[in-house]
Design an enzyme around this catalytic site. Structure first.
Site, PDB file in Angstrom:
ATOM      1  N   ASP A 172     -21.778  35.892  32.044  1.00 53.97           N
ATOM      2  CA  ASP A 172     -20.465  36.521  32.183  1.00 53.97           C
ATOM      3  C   ASP A 172     -20.653  37.914  32.767  1.00 53.97           C
ATOM      4  O   ASP A 172     -21.769  38.445  32.782  1.00 53.97           O
ATOM      5  CB  ASP A 172     -19.754  36.595  30.819  1.00 53.97           C
ATOM      6  CG  ASP A 172     -18.230  36.572  30.959  1.00 53.97           C
ATOM      7  OD1 ASP A 172     -17.608  35.608  30.515  1.00 53.97           O
ATOM      8  OD2 ASP A 172     -17.674  37.531  31.540  1.00 53.97           O
ATOM      9  N   TYR A 223      -2.829  31.283  41.758  1.00 55.14           N
ATOM     10  CA  TYR A 223      -3.725  30.515  40.869  1.00 55.14           C
ATOM     11  C   TYR A 223      -3.607  29.019  41.177  1.00 55.14           C
ATOM     12  O   TYR A 223      -4.602  28.322  41.381  1.00 55.14           O
ATOM     13  CB  TYR A 223      -3.321  30.815  39.426  1.00 55.14           C
ATOM     14  CG  TYR A 223      -4.004  29.998  38.362  1.00 55.14           C
ATOM     15  CD1 TYR A 223      -5.374  30.097  38.139  1.00 55.14           C
ATOM     16  CD2 TYR A 223      -3.258  29.147  37.527  1.00 55.14           C
ATOM     17  CE1 TYR A 223      -5.990  29.357  37.122  1.00 55.14           C
ATOM     18  CE2 TYR A 223      -3.860  28.416  36.518  1.00 55.14           C
ATOM     19  CZ  TYR A 223      -5.228  28.521  36.323  1.00 55.14           C
ATOM     20  OH  TYR A 223      -5.829  27.801  35.329  1.00 55.14           O
TER      21      TYR A 223
HETATM   22  C1  AKB Z   1      -2.108  29.386  32.639  1.00 58.62           C
HETATM   23  O1  AKB Z   1      -1.088  29.448  31.942  1.00 58.62           O
HETATM   24  O2  AKB Z   1      -2.268  30.019  33.688  1.00 58.62           O
HETATM   25  C2  AKB Z   1      -3.207  28.466  32.204  1.00 58.62           C
HETATM   26  C3  AKB Z   1      -3.101  27.120  32.843  1.00 58.62           C
HETATM   27  C4  AKB Z   1      -2.008  26.204  32.472  1.00 58.62           C
HETATM   28  O3  AKB Z   1      -3.887  26.800  33.689  1.00 58.62           O
HETATM   29  N1  AKB Z   1      -3.212  28.338  30.793  1.00 58.62           N
END
Ligand code: AKB
Length: 314
Positions: A35, A143
């Site tokens: 890490d 993401y």
């Molecule tokens: C988030 O909320 O970003 C994560 C996921 C659902 O990948 N917990």
């Protein structure tokens, strides 16, 4: 074969519990926790630890050279909510971190690589209920975009180079041992802490926001079961749909009130995480995981609530 296992991102919500579990199975010295932050004393005292930044190629290369890992778990990532605060960093870490590991895994002939995807890879036009393995995927967070692109890279490295990469699309993960890392589903952890401390919680998601969720015990067991499955049982090389349970903040409050009768749930409007949650599935169809490697969750909302409150109280 003598195993050597790197867990990169070992201090996070998943890494903390995965390292402990892998060390129970393979032995303490076999699992190298990696890490960028100093680890909990628990992890450090139990086995080897290396400071590793997944974006620093030289350090990564030295770590692969030193340990010649047979398995690598790459968990370092920026999640949905923190990713939106720094989209370029999220893309860099989530994408280039993965590519660095995939390339080194080929160079050092790593036997198996694990990389987590997420329900965030789905988007507003994906079916909301029982979201299938294959459907429209149009994520609108950085993401989610990085997870969808990462899934394609995993399949590409499997097809092109024969690298044994395995992956799961995690739902929101609920746990008490380590803090969550900046996700949209984090409310489902904070609520337990506040219920015990204050008897009330203010949710940043609305009462009816239903999301797929899973208890960490199930997630860790499922991850290890996937990694232990014979390669010819793995029919999906992008990432498997993976389901535990689904609930809304209101469902969770009702369950908490069975243990803390006066628990009060309030709502805060206009939080940017609401739009993220509204773009995600409400429930997931994980029949392929059940079929290929016998996946079956054990924790429903009642069991999760009992276990969370019991452990946090202690
Ligand atoms: C988030 O909320 O970003 C994560 C996921 C659902 O990948 N917990």
């Amino acid at each position: 074969m003598k195993e050597s296992i790197l867990v990169i991102g070992s201090n996070g919500q998943i890494g903390t519990e995965l390292v402990t579990e892998l060390r129970k199975i393979y032995g303490e010295d076999v699992v190298i926790a990696c890490d960028i932050r100093r680890p909990d004393y628990d992890i450090k005292n139990a086995g080897p630890f290396e400071f590793v930044n997944v974006l620093e190629k030289e350090i990564l290369n030295n770590t692969f050279k030193k340990y010649k890992p047979t398995q690598v778990y790459l968990l370092a990532a920026l999640l949905s909510a923190t990713g939106e605060q720094n989209p370029k960093l999220a893309w860099d870490l989530n994408m280039n971190g993965l590519l660095n590991i995939l390339d080194l895994a080929i160079e050092y002939q790593t036997y198996k690589v694990y990389w987590p995807s997420s329900i965030a890879a789905f988007g507003v036009n994906s079916p909301k209920l029982n979201t299938p393995q294959y459907c429209i995927m149009d994520p609108n967070t950085v993401y989610g975009i990085s997870k969808l692109a990462g899934e394609r890279w995993c399949e590409y490295y499997f097809q092109k180079y024969g690298l044994d990469v395995r992956s799961i699309r995690y739902p929101g993960l609920i746990s008490w041992k380590a803090a969550p890392g900046g996700g949209t589903t984090d409310y489902a952890i904070h609520i337990f802490h506040d219920a015990l401390k204050k008897g009330s919680y203010t949710s940043f998601l609305s009462a009816e926001t239903k999301l797929p969720m899973m208890y960490m015990d199930d997630a860790i067991r499922g991850t290890i079961e996937l990694m232990d499955s014979p390669a010819d049982r793995i029919s999906i090389r992008s990432s498997y749909n993976f389901a535990g349970t689904s609930f809304t903040p209101e469902d969770l409050a009702t369950e908490i009130r069975k243990h803390i009768p006066g628990f009060e749930l309030k709502y805060q409007e206009n939080d940017p995480r609401q739009a993220i949650a509204s773009s995600w599935p409400q429930s997931i169809d994980d029949k392929q995981a059940r079929q290929d490697w016998n996946w079956k969750p054990e924790f429903n909302l009642t069991k999760i609530t009992e276990d969370m409150l019991g452990n946090l109280k202690r």
